[in-house]
Design an enzyme around this catalytic site. Structure first.
Site, PDB file in Angstrom:
ATOM      1  N   GLY A  44       0.683  -1.500  -0.350  1.00 54.72           N
ATOM      2  CA  GLY A  44       0.044  -0.238   0.209  1.00 54.72           C
ATOM      3  C   GLY A  44       1.053   1.288  -0.278  1.00 54.72           C
ATOM      4  O   GLY A  44       0.313   2.188  -0.290  1.00 54.72           O
ATOM      5  N   ASP A  99       0.013   3.662   3.306  1.00 56.07           N
ATOM      6  CA  ASP A  99      -1.365   4.339   3.154  1.00 56.07           C
ATOM      7  C   ASP A  99      -1.905   4.567   4.108  1.00 56.07           C
ATOM      8  O   ASP A  99      -3.096   5.848   4.060  1.00 56.07           O
ATOM      9  CB  ASP A  99      -2.013   3.596   1.988  1.00 56.07           C
ATOM     10  CG  ASP A  99      -2.382   1.681   2.642  1.00 56.07           C
ATOM     11  OD1 ASP A  99      -1.986   1.613   3.619  1.00 56.07           O
ATOM     12  OD2 ASP A  99      -2.905   0.631   1.657  1.00 56.07           O
ATOM     13  N   ASP A 102      -6.203   2.525  10.606  1.00 60.91           N
ATOM     14  CA  ASP A 102      -7.773   2.378  10.720  1.00 60.91           C
ATOM     15  C   ASP A 102      -7.879   2.515  11.801  1.00 60.91           C
ATOM     16  O   ASP A 102      -7.568   2.748  12.696  1.00 60.91           O
ATOM     17  CB  ASP A 102      -7.781   1.235   9.364  1.00 60.91           C
ATOM     18  CG  ASP A 102      -9.231   0.834   9.347  1.00 60.91           C
ATOM     19  OD1 ASP A 102      -9.898   1.690   9.832  1.00 60.91           O
ATOM     20  OD2 ASP A 102      -9.300  -0.356   9.234  1.00 60.91           O
TER      21      ASP A 102
END
Ligand code: IMP
Ligand code: MG
Length: 179
Positions: A44, A99, A102
């Site tokens: 990512g 990236d 979360d």
């Protein structure tokens, strides 16, 4: 064309370009007179890391790691290292690039791992932040954009390993998930 699968573009490539310039300059200023090591989390990190390092007008070393987080009921809250770095980071200043942050599981584990490896300092840099989904306490010093708790693809982020090559961040049409 993969762009036919897009529902909505949330962050355009020019917005990304602008934020990479800003973050690159910020990192350059924060690490002047230091030997910075930038470590990307595959896959990512790829487009983001490439754009960030081009905007750091200074000497930097780069390396990559590939990790996978356990999920579901089996979750140990730990990450498994699939590919490790080759550079010695002992007593060095490190930035981890991913990236998106979360739940924070991946980055908090990786940051702890680098602390155990006796780095001088370790910070994180992510393009995206989903603050509403955090379950692990993690401090991401450098990030581009806060996004809502929605699944996004593009600019490194995938759905079933696809869409990483889109130059922007977008949501997918619902019909894609039903295929
Ligand atoms: P965390 O460990 O929960 O913080 O998750 C980090 C990883 O989950 C990221 O490196 C991504 O690979 C993946 N991820 C989280 N949200 C998304 C999303 O919206 N789209 C694609 N991948 C995501
Ligand atoms: Mg990832």
């Amino acid at each position: 064309m993969i762009s036919n699968d897009i529902k909505e573009v949330l962050i355009s490539s020019s917005q990304i370009e602008e934020v990479c310039k800003k973050l690159g300059q910020q990192i350059k200023n924060d690490y002047k007179d230091k030997q910075l090591i930038i470590i990307g989390l595959l896959k990512g990190c790829l487009p983001f890391m490439s754009d960030i390092i081009k905007n750091i007008d200074d000497y930097v070393l780069i390396d990559y790691m590939d990790v996978s987080s356990y999920s579901g009921k089996e979750s140990t809250g730990k990450v498994k290292i699939l590919k490790d770095i080759e550079i010695d980071v002992t007593n060095k200043d490190v930035i981890i690039i991913d990236d998106i942050v979360d739940t924070g599981t991946t980055l908090s584990n990786i940051i702890n791992l680098f602390k155990e490896r006796n780095v001088k300092s370790v910070e994180a840099c992510c393009l995206l932040n989903k603050p509403l989904n955090r379950t692990c306490d993690v401090n991401v010093k450098y990030f581009g954009f806060d996004i809502p708790n929605e699944f996004v693809v593009g600019y490194g982020l995938d759905y079933n390993e696809l869409y990483r090559n889109l130059p922007y961040i977008a949501t997918l049409k619902e019909c894609i998930y039903k295929k």
